[in-house]
Enzyme design. Structure first.
Site, PDB file in Angstrom:
ATOM      1  CG  ASN A  76      -2.058   0.901   1.230  1.00  0.00           C
ATOM      2  OD1 ASN A  76      -2.673   1.115   2.266  1.00  0.00           O
ATOM      3  ND2 ASN A  76      -2.406   1.476   0.096  1.00  0.00           N
ATOM      4  CB  CYS A  86      -4.482   5.764   5.862  1.00  0.00           C
ATOM      5  SG  CYS A  86      -3.622   4.537   4.861  1.00  0.00           S
ATOM      6  N   GLY A  87      -4.100   3.288   8.359  1.00  0.00           N
ATOM      7  CA  GLY A  87      -3.127   2.601   9.200  1.00  0.00           C
ATOM      8  C   GLY A  87      -1.804   2.365   8.501  1.00  0.00           C
ATOM      9  CG  ASN A  88      -1.294  -0.393   5.344  1.00  0.00           C
ATOM     10  OD1 ASN A  88      -0.804  -1.090   6.213  1.00  0.00           O
ATOM     11  ND2 ASN A  88      -2.230  -0.834   4.522  1.00  0.00           N
ATOM     12  CD  GLU A 125      -7.299   1.396   1.021  1.00  0.00           C
ATOM     13  OE1 GLU A 125      -7.365   2.589   1.399  1.00  0.00           O
ATOM     14  OE2 GLU A 125      -6.246   0.739   0.999  1.00  0.00           O
ATOM     15  NE  ARG A 126     -13.706   7.052   2.508  1.00  0.00           N
ATOM     16  CZ  ARG A 126     -13.813   7.820   3.593  1.00  0.00           C
ATOM     17  NH1 ARG A 126     -14.965   8.396   3.885  1.00  0.00           N
ATOM     18  NH2 ARG A 126     -12.791   7.977   4.401  1.00  0.00           N
ATOM     19  CB  CYS A 132      -6.940  -1.407   3.700  1.00  0.00           C
ATOM     20  SG  CYS A 132      -7.970  -0.148   4.500  1.00  0.00           S
ATOM     21  CB  THR A 176      -8.650   1.730   8.772  1.00  0.00           C
ATOM     22  OG1 THR A 176      -8.761   1.926   7.356  1.00  0.00           O
ATOM     23  CG2 THR A 176      -7.806   2.835   9.386  1.00  0.00           C
TER      24      THR A 176
END
Length: 283
Positions: free
Chosen positions: A15, A75-77, A211-212, A220, A222
């Protein structure tokens, strides 16, 4: 004339993000600049742009710009990439740092190895089942294992991880490309939504995320958290344990407490390259 700016490329499990350090000016980019940077043929190429801005509440503030120019709350990544950039360019080795995000100030624990930060353990904050950008924003009731309106036989769980998610347990992973675009824009989600297609394994989860604002991505953070929350709520996996979540780009570890008060995410991060680009001027 376009302005030259140094950019940094990172990825978390594939990502990928362009990092722009705007702490000196405090000026964010606009949607057109984000789309140009993310364009894999005419720009740099990325799933998103991370603008690093000054903050009075943390070491910095991270703004996540999606490839389509929209802004994601969290965004966690991306946060792992931002942490690696901030720490590796600080000349220090802190045990913890706080980063301000659209989901609040999140505490991050860098893990060190050759080349600086190699992984990050993140306090992702609470998972919310009632939020304005979920179906529960209208009904006041959690949307958990519930029929998805307009999609016969489809059951979903809506989770807010700072950003909205629709988790579909036991759905074929290959259905993500077909069903994802329509579900992203489901009218029950006023700000659109990320969509997780999840296979529950004995020892964890296998997940594909639509992903939106980006479409299919390699990972992803989250989305992995929301998927783990949905599996725990369904009593398919245990709470208070480090759960494996496998995405196309690799594995994350997620821990879901009983009360959903602080979801933990642990995963790798890598530097790709840095360079100078002629960034189109903001309009």
């Amino acid at each position: 004339m376009d302005a030259s700016e140094r950019i940094f490329k990172y990825h978390g499990l594939g990502n990928d993000f362009v990092v722009l350090d705007r702490r000196r000016t405090g000026v964010d980019i606009d949607a057109e600049q984000s789309r140009w940077l993310c364009d894999r043929r005419r720009g740099i190429g990325a799933d998103g742009v991370l603008a690093i801005l000054p903050s009075s509440r943390g070491l910095a503030r991270m703004v996540v710009h999606n490839a389509d120019g929209s802004i994601a709350e969290m965004c966690g990544n991306g946060l792992r990439c931002a942490v690696k950039y901030l720490v590796d360019h600080s000349g220090q080795h802190p045990a913890l740092i706080d980063v301000e995000t659209g989901a609040g100030v999140l505490t991050c624990e860098p893990g060190y190895g050759d080349g600086g930060v190699v992984g990050v353990d993140i306090s992702m904050g609470p998972a919310r089942l009632v939020a304005a950008n979920l179906p529960s924003g209208t009904t006041g009731q959690p949307f958990v294992g519930a029929p998805v309106p307009g999609h016969e036989g489809l059951l979903g769980t809506a989770v807010n991880m700072g950003n909205p998610h629709l988790v579909l347990l036991d759905q074929p992973l290959e259905a993500a490309e077909r069903l994802g675009p329509g579900l992203e824009r489901h009218p029950a989600f006023p700000d659109r939504t990320n969509v997780e297609f999840v296979r529950v394994d004995e020892d964890g989860l296998t997940v594909v995320v639509w992903e939106r604002g980006c479409g299919l991505t390699q990972a992803c953070g989250t989305g992995a958290c929301a998927s783990a929350v949905a599996a725990v709520l369904a009593k398919r996996l245990p709470s208070n344990a480090w759960l494996r979540v496998t995405l196309p780009g690799g594995d994350l570890r997620i821990r879901v407490p009983d009360d959903l008060s602080d979801i933990r995410l642990r995963g790798p991060v890598a530097f790709v390259f840095e360079g100078v680009v002629a960034l189109p001027r903001a309009r």
